[in-house]
Design a protein around this motif. Structure first.
Motif, short mmCIF file in Angstrom:
data_model
loop_
_atom_site.label_atom_id
_atom_site.label_comp_id
_atom_site.label_asym_id
_atom_site.label_seq_id
_atom_site.Cartn_x
_atom_site.Cartn_y
_atom_site.Cartn_z
N GLN A 263 -16.18 -20.32 21.42
CA GLN A 263 -16.82 -21.48 20.82
C GLN A 263 -16.35 -21.66 19.38
N TRP A 264 -15.82 -22.87 19.08
CA TRP A 264 -15.45 -23.25 17.72
C TRP A 264 -16.49 -24.22 17.18
N GLU A 276 -8.89 -30.34 17.70
CA GLU A 276 -8.78 -30.08 19.13
C GLU A 276 -8.84 -28.58 19.38
N THR A 277 -9.59 -28.19 20.40
CA THR A 277 -9.70 -26.78 20.77
C THR A 277 -9.01 -26.55 22.11
N SER A 278 -8.30 -25.45 22.18
CA SER A 278 -7.63 -25.06 23.42
C SER A 278 -7.76 -23.55 23.57
N GLY A 279 -8.79 -23.12 24.28
CA GLY A 279 -9.02 -21.70 24.45
C GLY A 279 -9.39 -21.04 23.13
N ALA A 299 -17.93 -15.55 20.14
CA ALA A 299 -17.71 -15.10 21.52
C ALA A 299 -18.82 -14.11 21.87
N HIS A 300 -19.15 -13.99 23.16
CA HIS A 300 -20.18 -13.05 23.60
C HIS A 300 -19.92 -12.64 25.04
N ASN A 301 -20.43 -11.45 25.37
CA ASN A 301 -20.48 -10.98 26.76
C ASN A 301 -21.85 -10.33 26.97
N ASN A 302 -22.00 -9.59 28.07
CA ASN A 302 -23.31 -9.02 28.40
C ASN A 302 -23.72 -7.90 27.45
N TYR A 303 -22.81 -7.46 26.58
CA TYR A 303 -23.10 -6.30 25.74
C TYR A 303 -23.18 -6.64 24.26
N GLY A 304 -23.02 -7.91 23.89
CA GLY A 304 -23.16 -8.26 22.49
C GLY A 304 -22.49 -9.57 22.16
N ALA A 307 -18.72 -12.99 15.72
CA ALA A 307 -18.22 -14.24 15.15
C ALA A 307 -17.40 -13.93 13.90
N ASP A 308 -16.50 -14.85 13.54
CA ASP A 308 -15.72 -14.78 12.31
C ASP A 308 -15.63 -16.18 11.74
#
Length: 421
Positions: A263-264, A276-279, A299-304, A307-308
């Motif tokens: 996510q941007w 424009e965002t591409s991946g 970015a996130h997954n099931n464990y945390g 961000a930057d």
């Protein structure tokens, strides 16, 4: 007792003893009329069961399996099992083969010879079961900072297989257990390991050794799958960007599992229209002040979650008018964008594409030198004039008479001439 009765009884006893010995020898010789050989074979292989005959007189030979079912009556098949074949029948040797041997075929096979008395020998068939390639079971999920439990399993072998875990050519001690499954044995070896992010993808192997493998090993390779929260880092562009150029930001993301949605966004604002965002990439064309702001990659997954951010600053260009007669270097008409020293991630506007700061410094040095020379010259001049006036005043004081004569209207030519001398 009559004379000669004692010797008669002794003779009869000796005769009976000789007859008994003869009978025993005869029975022993007949008991050895059939000899059988023990056999050991690998499961799935072919076993040869042999019965050796001595002094065969054409009597009936019967071969039976461990369940006392007749396989062959002389050379004739008695049991309908095509795995058994009669391959040799001679007065000295009877041999059959058993193909595709299984552990259920294990046991004693009877070789019987029917004469006046029945004689038999038992050939013991032993079946060896080598282990297959072991399997690996994961008892619990490997998460960064926790432990993982791995079990190496060899479900079937005879005699029991030997299992061991190896990492980087070093054995990892574990807990070994065995469980009998009929005539075979199941063997397992369980280990517990603490895991970190760096252990993800580490190579382990479970090795199974067995006498039937003749020094070889059955090996199962396994790679650790360690789950951990993502990390995010925005990679800024290299070099100097000019107004109107395109800006491309790349978001480098790690994690297990790897986040799929990147996510941007822009802090306290929406993304510019031309963004424009591409991946993992954000592209903005024709940079201007409307692009100013702080951009986030998340970015996130099931464990945390991670961000930057990247702060973009585009300064407004200011035009500078130049006197044509001036000897100063002309100001370029097009501005340039350069990194702001206060923020390595920012892009700022400058008004020169050449090092005019150096020329300005040289000019400033020259002006400063001229001013210093003028100050020194004026100071020296003032000092010299003051010294002359002081000397002249001193001379008048010493020749006060001339001044007095001049004031009294006397003839001064002579005095002046005299004093001048």
């Amino acid at each position: 007792m009559r004379p000669g009765q004692g010797s008669l009884r002794f003779t009869r006893s000796l005769t009976a003893l000789v007859l008994q010995s003869t009978i025993l020898l005869s029975l022993c010789s007949r008991a050895q009329a059939v000899q059988a050989e023990n056999v050991t074979v690998l499961e799935g292989g072919t076993a040869q069961i042999s019965c050796r005959l001595q002094n065969y007189d054409g009597s009936i030979v019967v071969i039976q399996n461990p369940r006392r079912q007749t396989l062959f009556f002389n050379g004739t098949r008695a049991l309908k099992d095509d795995r058994f074949q009669m391959v040799l029948f001679t007065p000295r040797l009877v041999r059959i083969t058993l193909s595709n041997v299984s552990v259920s075929d294990e046991g004693g096979y009877f070789c019987q010879l029917y004469t006046d008395d029945t004689h038999h020998q038992v050939a013991t068939l032993s079946v060896v079961v080598p282990p297959e390639v072991p399997s690996v079971e994961v008892k619990m999920e490997a998460v960064e900072g926790g432990e993982v439990e791995l079990t190496c399993l060899s479900p079937r072998s005879k005699p029991p297989a030997t299992l061991r875990w190896v990492r980087d050519r070093r054995e990892i001690p574990g807990v070994v257990s065995q469980q009998e499954n009929g005539k075979t044995v199941s063997v397992s070896n369980t280990i517990r390991l603490p895991v970190e992010r760096k252990d993800n993808g580490a190579a382990l192997s479970c090795e199974a050794s067995h006498p039937a493998l003749v020094g070889q090993k059955r090996v199962r390779h396994y790679r650790l799958d360690v789950h951990f929260a993502p990390t995010v880092r925005i990679i800024p562009p290299q070099g100097i960007l000019r107004e109107g150029d395109s800006l491309s930001l790349t978001c480098s993301v790690t994690g297990n599992p790897l986040p799929r949605n990147i996510q941007w966004s822009r802090v306290n604002d929406t993304l510019p229209e031309r963004a424009e965002t591409s991946g993992t990439t954000l592209v903005m064309s024709r940079l201007s002040q409307s692009h100013n702001g702080t951009y986030l990659c998340q970015a996130h997954n099931n464990y945390g979650r991670a961000a930057d951010h990247y702060t973009l600053l585009v300064y407004e260009h200011v035009s500078v008018s130049v006197n044509p007669s001036s000897t100063s270097p002309p100001t370029p008409s097009s501005p340039s964008l350069a990194p702001d020293p206060r923020d390595p991630g920012a892009v700022v506007e400058t008004h020169s594409a050449v090092p005019y700061a150096v020329i300005g410094g040289v000019l400033a040095l020259l002006v400063f030198t001229v001013i210093c020379v003028l100050i020194v010259t004026i100071w020296c001049s003032v000092r010299q004039k003051g010294s002359y006036l002081t000397h002249e005043a001193s001379g008048l004081d010493e020749h006060g008479e001339v001044q007095e004569a001049f004031l009294n209207g006397n003839d001064t030519s002579q005095g002046k001439k005299e004093y001048l001398l």
